[in-house]
Design an enzyme around this catalytic site. Structure first.
Site, PDB file in Angstrom:
ATOM      1  N   CYS A  31       0.835  -1.200   0.000  1.00 58.19           N
ATOM      2  CA  CYS A  31       0.000   0.000   0.000  1.00 58.19           C
ATOM      3  C   CYS A  31       0.877   1.262   0.000  1.00 58.19           C
ATOM      4  CB  CYS A  31      -0.886   0.031   1.234  1.00 58.19           C
ATOM      5  SG  CYS A  31      -2.109  -1.289   1.303  1.00 58.19           S
TER       6      CYS A  31
ATOM      7  N   GLU B  41       0.678   3.765   1.916  1.00 60.43           N
ATOM      8  CA  GLU B  41       1.088   4.143   3.273  1.00 60.43           C
ATOM      9  C   GLU B  41       2.369   3.395   3.667  1.00 60.43           C
ATOM     10  OE1 GLU B  41      -1.936   3.173   2.289  1.00 60.43           O
ATOM     11  OE2 GLU B  41      -3.507   3.974   3.582  1.00 60.43           O
TER      12      GLU B  41
ATOM     13  N   CYS C 169      -2.392  -1.661   7.076  1.00 56.94           N
ATOM     14  CA  CYS C 169      -1.704  -0.374   7.264  1.00 56.94           C
ATOM     15  C   CYS C 169      -1.989   0.201   8.649  1.00 56.94           C
ATOM     16  CB  CYS C 169      -2.128   0.615   6.182  1.00 56.94           C
ATOM     17  SG  CYS C 169      -1.334   0.287   4.597  1.00 56.94           S
TER      18      CYS C 169
ATOM     19  N   CYS D 245      -6.117   0.589   5.042  1.00 63.61           N
ATOM     20  CA  CYS D 245      -6.613  -0.776   5.243  1.00 63.61           C
ATOM     21  C   CYS D 245      -6.179  -1.279   6.621  1.00 63.61           C
ATOM     22  CB  CYS D 245      -6.100  -1.688   4.130  1.00 63.61           C
ATOM     23  SG  CYS D 245      -4.350  -2.124   4.277  1.00 63.61           S
TER      24      CYS D 245
HETATM   25 ZN    ZN Z   1      -3.005  -0.598   3.322  1.00 63.14          ZN
END
Ligand code: ZN
Length: 132
Positions: free
Chosen positions: A58, A60, A96, A93
């Site tokens: 991701c 992040e 994360c 998510c």
């Molecule tokens: Zn994520």
């Protein structure tokens, strides 16, 4: 839950994440669809995009990784953006959220609430009863 004021710095952070996304968005493969930007407590800002693959990462994760690789350890605020989401903000998510609370338990996150208002809240409020 504490709601923090969205500052001018936060608006700039969102713009930077959007700029990073637009610079790297892959229109042919629909890759790099999320951008993120993090502001450190010392004021420095880092940004990145997601990387797809079998075990993709991701935005992040990439962004915190870039900042940590540059020696940063104290983070203030992070935001992630997507072109097709309300206010162009995307919520982190679960994976994360766990990473953020482990790396930076005091970090604040800019995202939409359930009515698509832009809010800024602490990561601990986004992952109650977290495993630390
Ligand atoms: Zn994520």
């Amino acid at each position: 839950m504490i709601f923090y004021e969205i500052s001018e710095e936060d608006k700039e952070l969102i713009k930077l994440a959007l700029s990073k996304l637009e610079t790297n968005y892959d229109r042919e493969k629909y890759n790099h669809t999320v951008g993120a930007a993090v502001r450190c407590k010392n004021g420095r800002i880092y940004s990145g995009v997601d990387c797809n693959g079998i075990h993709g990462s991701c935005a992040e994760y990439i962004t915190i990784g870039i900042a940590v690789s540059a020696g940063e350890r104290d983070f203030d605020t992070i935001v992630a953006v997507h072109r097709d989401h309300p206010n162009k903000l995307i919520s982190p998510c679960g994976n994360c959220r766990q990473m953020l609370i482990e790396y930076c338990p005091d970090i604040k996150v800019i995202l939409n609430d359930n009515e698509n208002n832009v809010v800024k809240v602490g990561i601990k409020d986004l992952l109650p009863f977290a495993c630390l």
